[in-house]
Design a protein around this motif. Structure first.
Motif, PDB file in Angstrom:
ATOM      1  N   UNK A   1       0.851  -1.195   0.000  1.00 26.75           N
ATOM      2  CA  UNK A   1       0.000   0.000   0.000  1.00 26.75           C
ATOM      3  C   UNK A   1       0.887   1.246   0.000  1.00 26.75           C
ATOM      4  N   UNK A   2       0.402   2.308  -0.678  1.00 32.77           N
ATOM      5  CA  UNK A   2       1.153   3.586  -0.651  1.00 32.77           C
ATOM      6  C   UNK A   2       0.764   4.421   0.564  1.00 32.77           C
ATOM      7  N   UNK A   3      -0.407   4.082   1.171  1.00 28.64           N
ATOM      8  CA  UNK A   3      -0.910   4.974   2.238  1.00 28.64           C
ATOM      9  C   UNK A   3      -0.923   4.309   3.606  1.00 28.64           C
ATOM     10  N   UNK A   4      -0.658   2.995   3.639  1.00 24.66           N
ATOM     11  CA  UNK A   4      -0.810   2.289   4.931  1.00 24.66           C
ATOM     12  C   UNK A   4       0.255   1.187   5.012  1.00 24.66           C
ATOM     13  N   UNK A   5       0.250   0.446   6.131  1.00 20.33           N
ATOM     14  CA  UNK A   5       1.233  -0.654   6.267  1.00 20.33           C
ATOM     15  C   UNK A   5       1.008  -1.712   5.200  1.00 20.33           C
ATOM     16  N   UNK A   6      -0.290  -1.927   4.831  1.00 21.09           N
ATOM     17  CA  UNK A   6      -0.625  -2.935   3.818  1.00 21.09           C
ATOM     18  C   UNK A   6      -2.043  -2.650   3.345  1.00 21.09           C
ATOM     19  N   UNK A   7      -2.422  -3.359   2.285  1.00 19.11           N
ATOM     20  CA  UNK A   7      -3.784  -3.221   1.732  1.00 19.11           C
ATOM     21  C   UNK A   7      -4.459  -4.585   1.826  1.00 19.11           C
TER      22      UNK A   7
ATOM     23  N   UNK B   1      -1.382  -0.819  13.615  1.00 20.37           N
ATOM     24  CA  UNK B   1      -1.068  -0.583  12.196  1.00 20.37           C
ATOM     25  C   UNK B   1      -2.270   0.072  11.539  1.00 20.37           C
ATOM     26  N   UNK B   2      -2.077   0.432  10.270  1.00 18.31           N
ATOM     27  CA  UNK B   2      -3.171   0.956   9.450  1.00 18.31           C
ATOM     28  C   UNK B   2      -3.243   0.063   8.215  1.00 18.31           C
ATOM     29  N   UNK B   3      -4.470  -0.398   7.900  1.00 15.73           N
ATOM     30  CA  UNK B   3      -4.655  -1.268   6.728  1.00 15.73           C
ATOM     31  C   UNK B   3      -5.569  -0.552   5.739  1.00 15.73           C
TER      32      UNK B   3
ATOM     33  N   UNK C   1      -8.231  -0.345   2.949  1.00 11.79           N
ATOM     34  CA  UNK C   1      -9.307  -1.187   2.394  1.00 11.79           C
ATOM     35  C   UNK C   1      -9.933  -0.395   1.254  1.00 11.79           C
ATOM     36  N   UNK C   2     -10.911  -0.964   0.589  1.00  9.85           N
ATOM     37  CA  UNK C   2     -11.435  -0.363  -0.637  1.00  9.85           C
ATOM     38  C   UNK C   2     -11.895   1.086  -0.420  1.00  9.85           C
ATOM     39  N   UNK C   3     -12.538   1.367   0.735  1.00  9.07           N
ATOM     40  CA  UNK C   3     -13.124   2.706   0.906  1.00  9.07           C
ATOM     41  C   UNK C   3     -12.443   3.519   2.004  1.00  9.07           C
ATOM     42  N   UNK C   4     -11.504   2.911   2.759  1.00 11.98           N
ATOM     43  CA  UNK C   4     -10.899   3.696   3.859  1.00 11.98           C
ATOM     44  C   UNK C   4      -9.631   3.003   4.351  1.00 11.98           C
ATOM     45  N   UNK C   5      -8.709   3.802   4.912  1.00 12.42           N
ATOM     46  CA  UNK C   5      -7.550   3.231   5.619  1.00 12.42           C
ATOM     47  C   UNK C   5      -7.986   3.066   7.075  1.00 12.42           C
ATOM     48  N   UNK C   6      -7.899   1.868   7.616  1.00 12.74           N
ATOM     49  CA  UNK C   6      -8.487   1.576   8.929  1.00 12.74           C
ATOM     50  C   UNK C   6      -7.416   1.232   9.961  1.00 12.74           C
ATOM     51  N   UNK C   7      -7.625   1.750  11.185  1.00  9.61           N
ATOM     52  CA  UNK C   7      -6.695   1.477  12.285  1.00  9.61           C
ATOM     53  C   UNK C   7      -6.976   0.089  12.843  1.00  9.61           C
TER      54      UNK C   7
END
Ligand code: API
Length: 321
Positions: free
Chosen positions: A49-55, A89-91, A93-99
């Motif tokens: 992921x470019x915005x989180x630890x993973x997608x 971490x932050x993951x 997902x399709x509609x949001x980066x979630x804690x």
């Protein structure tokens, strides 16, 4: 191509999980794995992921992709946190980066994680759902179905139809199965299908059984249990805050907080690793060997947890093996 898969579950909602690169044919992998294993509800894909630890991407048994998966996100959270050596971490997902965060165990030996469930929308267009030109459907009877069940439609962000039902309806899945199959087939309400949950008060908490879009009845559906906890708080069945949610696969805690006119939702529960597999993934499904080369013994501990709460669960539903 040889790939390594983990078999994992959250509340006995069971998935294969693969850590891979972005591709456009993971639906094909989900179909192949689910054809081989009737005991699994879908595929979780962990990606850079470019915005989180993973997608995380999630595919149902029928190959359809969903925008979110609460039980699956706990399993992905554990994998990513253990891989990175962190407890939070932050993951993406399709509609949001979630804690996501590692929590105190539900019971010794049961790895436990909390995950944010977001975004939340009551707008029918966000499910999507068409109903009498209404823009929302909250705590309302749908006469075609029943006069005694109050239904609510909510996207978290995958689509959920939540019915608050009396015990006698909850005791047998027939009523729920009839309408869930209709709403996931040719119908005028849900053009993209819907997860259908029946909710009953039990003790200080609630019991939720879900017929999942793209799967059928599962032991638990994380987004559905969280959406059900939200509706139960809004209808004063239980107080806002921490809600014990029982399901055929066990129990989770859903935290429902209201701030202004928005809701913060958290889902806390087990993230259990069952086994590790090597799989020869070919375009066409081949009858390649699909054995587990490592069976983990975490499930034994989870069974003890289930035993502890079975008296609550078994009044409504037997667990799917
Ligand atoms: N069947 C769901 C996706 C899986 C969600 C569920 N397994 C969960 O834990 O939230 C859907 O198509 O919206």
């Amino acid at each position: 191509m040889k790939i390594t898969l983990e078999k994992v579950h959250g509340s006995m909602n069971t998935f294969y999980m693969v850590d891979g690169e972005e591709r456009d044919d993971y639906a094909n992998l989900a179909l192949q794995l689910c054809a081989k294993d009737q005991g699994v509800d879908g595929l979780l894909v962990i990606l850079p992921s470019n915005s989180a630890h993973a997608k995380m991407r999630v595919f149902n048994r029928d190959g359809s992709e969903a925008s979110m998966c609460g039980n699956g996100l706990r399993c992905v959270a554990r994998y990513v946190c253990e891989k990175e050596g962190v407890d939070e971490a932050v993951i993406e997902t399709m509609k949001a980066d979630l804690a996501v965060r590692r929590e105190e165990t539900l019971m010794d030996g049961i790895e436990t994680y909390s995950v944010q469930i977001s975004p939340v929308s009551f707008q029918l267009k966000d499910l999507p759902m068409e109903y009498d030109n209404q823009t929302t459907l909250i705590q309302q009877a749908i006469p075609e179905i029943s006069e005694e069940i109050m239904f609510s439609a909510v996207a978290v962000p995958n689509p959920h139809l939540i019915g608050i039902v009396p015990e006698e309806i909850q005791k047998s899945p027939e009523h729920q199965k009839k309408w869930a199959e209709k709403f996931n087939g040719q119908n005028n309400y849900f053009s993209d299908g819907v997860n259908v949950s029946y909710v009953t008060k039990v003790g200080q908490g609630i019991f939720v059984r879900t017929y999942e879009r793209g799967v059928g009845f599962t032991n638990a559906c994380g987004t559905a249990m969280t959406a059900s906890a939200l509706i139960s708080c809004m209808s004063d069945m239980v107080p806002f805050g921490e809600v014990a949610v029982y399901n055929p696969g066990g129990m989770v805690k859903c935290t429902v907080n209201k701030s202004g006119d928005t809701f913060e939702l958290l889902l806390t529960g087990n993230a259990t690793r069952l086994s590790v597999h090597e799989f020869q993934w070919e375009e066409e499904q081949v009858d390649s060997e699909f054995t587990a080369f490592e069976i983990l013994d975490e499930q034994r501990q989870y069974e003890k947890f289930i035993e502890e709460i079975s008296v609550v669960v078994e009044q409504f539903a037997k667990r799917k093996e």
